[in-house]
Design a protein around this motif. Structure first.
Motif, mmCIF file in Angstrom:
data_model
loop_
_atom_site.group_PDB
_atom_site.id
_atom_site.type_symbol
_atom_site.label_atom_id
_atom_site.label_comp_id
_atom_site.label_asym_id
_atom_site.label_seq_id
_atom_site.Cartn_x
_atom_site.Cartn_y
_atom_site.Cartn_z
ATOM 1 N N ARG A 183 0.844 -1.208 0.000
ATOM 2 C CA ARG A 183 0.000 0.000 0.000
ATOM 3 C C ARG A 183 0.875 1.252 0.000
ATOM 4 O O ARG A 183 0.567 2.225 -0.696
ATOM 5 C CB ARG A 183 -0.931 -0.008 1.205
ATOM 6 C CG ARG A 183 -1.877 1.183 1.258
ATOM 7 C CD ARG A 183 -2.967 0.986 2.273
ATOM 8 N NE ARG A 183 -3.803 -0.175 1.957
ATOM 9 C CZ ARG A 183 -4.795 -0.130 1.074
ATOM 10 N NH1 ARG A 183 -5.071 0.996 0.428
ATOM 11 N NH2 ARG A 183 -5.506 -1.211 0.845
ATOM 12 N N ALA A 184 1.958 1.241 0.775
ATOM 13 C CA ALA A 184 2.845 2.400 0.798
ATOM 14 C C ALA A 184 3.476 2.641 -0.571
ATOM 15 O O ALA A 184 3.608 3.789 -1.019
ATOM 16 C CB ALA A 184 3.928 2.204 1.858
ATOM 17 N N ILE A 185 3.870 1.557 -1.262
ATOM 18 C CA ILE A 185 4.434 1.688 -2.602
ATOM 19 C C ILE A 185 3.399 2.269 -3.561
ATOM 20 O O ILE A 185 3.695 3.166 -4.353
ATOM 21 C CB ILE A 185 4.943 0.321 -3.101
ATOM 22 C CG1 ILE A 185 6.177 -0.105 -2.311
ATOM 23 C CG2 ILE A 185 5.262 0.372 -4.589
ATOM 24 C CD1 ILE A 185 6.662 -1.506 -2.631
ATOM 25 N N LEU A 212 12.204 6.753 -5.403
ATOM 26 C CA LEU A 212 11.700 6.122 -4.176
ATOM 27 C C LEU A 212 12.747 5.143 -3.679
ATOM 28 O O LEU A 212 13.341 4.397 -4.467
ATOM 29 C CB LEU A 212 10.379 5.388 -4.443
ATOM 30 C CG LEU A 212 9.699 4.738 -3.245
ATOM 31 C CD1 LEU A 212 9.245 5.792 -2.244
ATOM 32 C CD2 LEU A 212 8.508 3.882 -3.679
ATOM 33 N N THR A 213 12.982 5.132 -2.371
ATOM 34 C CA THR A 213 13.945 4.211 -1.773
ATOM 35 C C THR A 213 13.264 3.361 -0.710
ATOM 36 O O THR A 213 12.190 3.712 -0.196
ATOM 37 C CB THR A 213 15.115 4.967 -1.121
ATOM 38 O OG1 THR A 213 14.619 5.728 -0.006
ATOM 39 C CG2 THR A 213 15.775 5.909 -2.122
ATOM 40 N N ARG A 214 13.904 2.267 -0.368
ATOM 41 C CA ARG A 214 13.383 1.409 0.694
ATOM 42 C C ARG A 214 13.438 2.117 2.053
ATOM 43 O O ARG A 214 12.604 1.858 2.921
ATOM 44 C CB ARG A 214 14.169 0.099 0.728
ATOM 45 C CG ARG A 214 13.908 -0.784 -0.500
ATOM 46 C CD ARG A 214 14.913 -1.920 -0.608
ATOM 47 N NE ARG A 214 14.625 -2.816 -1.719
ATOM 48 C CZ ARG A 214 14.959 -2.552 -2.986
ATOM 49 N NH1 ARG A 214 15.582 -1.418 -3.276
ATOM 50 N NH2 ARG A 214 14.660 -3.417 -3.944
ATOM 51 N N HIS A 215 14.418 3.006 2.213
ATOM 52 C CA HIS A 215 14.502 3.764 3.464
ATOM 53 C C HIS A 215 13.273 4.654 3.644
ATOM 54 O O HIS A 215 12.776 4.820 4.766
ATOM 55 C CB HIS A 215 15.781 4.616 3.482
ATOM 56 C CG HIS A 215 17.013 3.850 3.827
ATOM 57 N ND1 HIS A 215 17.664 3.045 2.916
ATOM 58 C CD2 HIS A 215 17.708 3.734 4.992
ATOM 59 C CE1 HIS A 215 18.725 2.487 3.492
ATOM 60 N NE2 HIS A 215 18.774 2.887 4.746
ATOM 61 N N ILE A 218 10.198 4.098 2.498
ATOM 62 C CA ILE A 218 9.074 3.243 2.890
ATOM 63 C C ILE A 218 9.238 2.810 4.342
ATOM 64 O O ILE A 218 8.274 2.787 5.116
ATOM 65 C CB ILE A 218 8.980 2.012 1.968
ATOM 66 C CG1 ILE A 218 8.708 2.446 0.523
ATOM 67 C CG2 ILE A 218 7.889 1.057 2.431
ATOM 68 C CD1 ILE A 218 7.378 3.107 0.304
ATOM 69 N N ALA A 219 10.469 2.482 4.732
ATOM 70 C CA ALA A 219 10.718 2.057 6.110
ATOM 71 C C ALA A 219 10.379 3.179 7.094
ATOM 72 O O ALA A 219 9.762 2.940 8.141
ATOM 73 C CB ALA A 219 12.177 1.638 6.263
ATOM 74 N N ASP A 220 10.755 4.420 6.772
ATOM 75 C CA ASP A 220 10.443 5.547 7.654
ATOM 76 C C ASP A 220 8.942 5.775 7.758
ATOM 77 O O ASP A 220 8.418 6.082 8.843
ATOM 78 C CB ASP A 220 11.134 6.816 7.142
ATOM 79 C CG ASP A 220 12.650 6.766 7.303
ATOM 80 O OD1 ASP A 220 13.115 5.951 8.131
ATOM 81 O OD2 ASP A 220 13.349 7.505 6.599
ATOM 82 N N HIS A 250 12.436 -1.230 9.826
ATOM 83 C CA HIS A 250 13.839 -1.144 9.459
ATOM 84 C C HIS A 250 13.971 -1.384 7.954
ATOM 85 O O HIS A 250 13.249 -2.216 7.395
ATOM 86 C CB HIS A 250 14.658 -2.174 10.235
ATOM 87 C CG HIS A 250 16.137 -1.940 10.179
ATOM 88 N ND1 HIS A 250 16.916 -2.371 9.132
ATOM 89 C CD2 HIS A 250 16.974 -1.287 11.033
ATOM 90 C CE1 HIS A 250 18.171 -2.011 9.341
ATOM 91 N NE2 HIS A 250 18.234 -1.360 10.482
ATOM 92 N N PRO A 251 14.878 -0.673 7.270
ATOM 93 C CA PRO A 251 15.038 -0.899 5.819
ATOM 94 C C PRO A 251 15.309 -2.355 5.462
ATOM 95 O O PRO A 251 14.877 -2.828 4.395
ATOM 96 C CB PRO A 251 16.231 -0.003 5.459
ATOM 97 C CG PRO A 251 16.208 1.080 6.485
ATOM 98 C CD PRO A 251 15.716 0.439 7.744
#
Length: 426
Positions: A285-287, A304-307, A309-311, A316-317
């Motif tokens: 959903r975040a993506i 867009l980075t995994r960091h 989405i993690a934040d 955690h990434p």
């Protein structure tokens, strides 16, 4: 002066994961196929776990189901569809699907261009543009019209520096007759140079459709995304809700400890599955929300980075990476690796995906007889608001598996020299 040895205790804290936490992390990383196999193993060792009647009703024969799972294999055409979904624009993917379906068992596309244009009601320019991209898919040599082109495609990808080997593909009949002396005169090369080119030619696969080699693990569809009334509908392909905990009365004191242990293991396993489902759904959903322009309007992906989405999710990434590794997202009938949606940032308002699309468009629209050099591509991208250096153009072009201007020019001349029968004019 005496030297003395002394032992000084050095206490350092060490973090060790509990077995339940370790199992939860492993389950998060597993694909649905691997998790299904793992759950079947757990059921054999835990009498308190079982599949519900709903699951049993779908498979009367457990051994037959297991056999189908072991024999399951992603076909070459399925792999090509997955690659094309990432490389091609949505409007061209329908054409690509038809062309993939027309491949013979050897991986060749034998139909003539005019027949293909009539079949799909498209012009030759569009057909050539789509085919030029499809010919960059793996395995190398796929979508060739004949043996000569199949070998040429492989040589252009694997040994672009050896021009003699590519020229040798135009003399396959002479090579088959063993006329190496005459070939040296024709190609203006030494015997050693010819032997080196022949060795490269022999490493090519004349039937790339039959030998897929050691393919990477197939991409597994884990999540399906649909748009309903402008909202994202996210559905997990496999939630494993059919796995249930069936408690047993603890009356016999001799098995009391055993059943307590199995009860704890079963509950931890079900909690790990539930956490896996929740994590995968929330990340998806975040993506979708971050890349809403892509899903709703088909626009390029934004940086867009995994960091990030993690934040946003408070994770955690490494959890993001672990959750998405080897997994795919299905949208509009196409299966995308999750990694596609993490487009690298070129600058604050420009993603790598946007630059790649502009680069593909420039190369597709170039004059085939006078293809653009990497420096010319860099200059045109800068004029379009993409400040990319020539070296970065080379890196992105290789990422798209598009050859340099010299090879593209040779490719175009080869196509122009082809007669309606498929032979090369001398």
């Amino acid at each position: 002066m005496k030297s003395t040895l002394a032992l000084t205790p050095n206490i350092q804290p060490q973090h060790r994961l509990k077995p339940a936490m370790l199992e939860s992390l492993n389950i998060l990383h597993m694909s649905s196929d691997a998790l299904a196999a793992y759950l079947n193993e757990q059921m054999l060792s835990n009498p308190l776990l079982e599949w519900s009647d709903q699951r049993t009703a779908r498979s009367d024969d457990l051994y037959e189901q297991a056999g189908q799972f072991v024999a399951a294999e992603v076909s070459l055409k399925q792999q090509l569809r997955q690659q094309a979904a990432v490389l091609l624009d949505p409007a061209d993917q329908v054409i690509a699907e038809t062309l993939i379906g027309l491949l013979d068992d050897d991986g060749y596309l034998r139909e003539e261009p005019d027949a293909l244009c009539g079949l799909m009601h498209i012009n030759k320019a569009r057909l050539n543009r789509i085919l030029s991209l499809l010919k960059t898919l793996k395995p190398a040599g796929i979508f060739a019209h004949d043996l000569r082109e199949c070998l040429l495609l492989q040589l252009m990808e694997q040994h672009p520096e050896n021009e003699l080997a590519r020229r040798l593909t135009e003399h396959l009949e002479a090579l088959a007759r063993g006329g190496t002396t005459s070939l040296c005169r024709t190609l203006h090369c030494t015997a050693d140079q010819l032997n080196e080119a022949i060795a490269l030619l022999r490493r090519c696969d004349p039937k790339p459709g039959r030998s897929q080699g050691a393919a990477a693990a197939p991409l597994v569809c884990e999540v399906q995304v649909e748009i309903e009334d402008g909202q994202f509908k996210i559905t997990l392909a496999h939630s494993f809700s059919e796995l249930i905990f069936n408690p047993m009365p603890i009356d016999d004191p001799t098995v009391q400890d055993y059943l307590k242990q199995k009860t704890a293991e079963a509950k931890n396993l079900l909690l790990a599955i539930q956490k896996r489902n929740q994590t995968l759904a929330s990340i998806t959903r975040a993506i979708c929300l971050n890349q809403s322009a892509f899903f709703l309007r088909g626009q390029p992906l934004i940086p867009l980075t995994r960091h990030q989405i993690a934040d946003q999710l408070g994770l955690h990434p490494s959890t993001i990476s672990r959750s998405l590794a080897g997994k795919g997202l299905e949208f509009n009938g196409q299966l995308y690796p999750f990694s596609v949606f993490f487009s690298a940032q070129v600058r604050n308002d420009l993603s790598q995906d946007q630059v790649l699309r502009q680069l593909k468009r420039l190369i597709h629209e170039e004059d085939a007889e006078a293809p653009l050099s990497d420096q010319q591509l860099s200059d045109r991208l800068k004029a379009l608001g993409c400040p990319i250096s020539r070296r970065t153009v080379v890196k992105y072009r290789e990422k798209l598996r598009i050859p340099d201007s010299r090879v593209r020019r040779q490719w175009a001349r080869t196509a122009l020299c082809r007669t309606p029968s498929g032979k090369i004019e001398k």
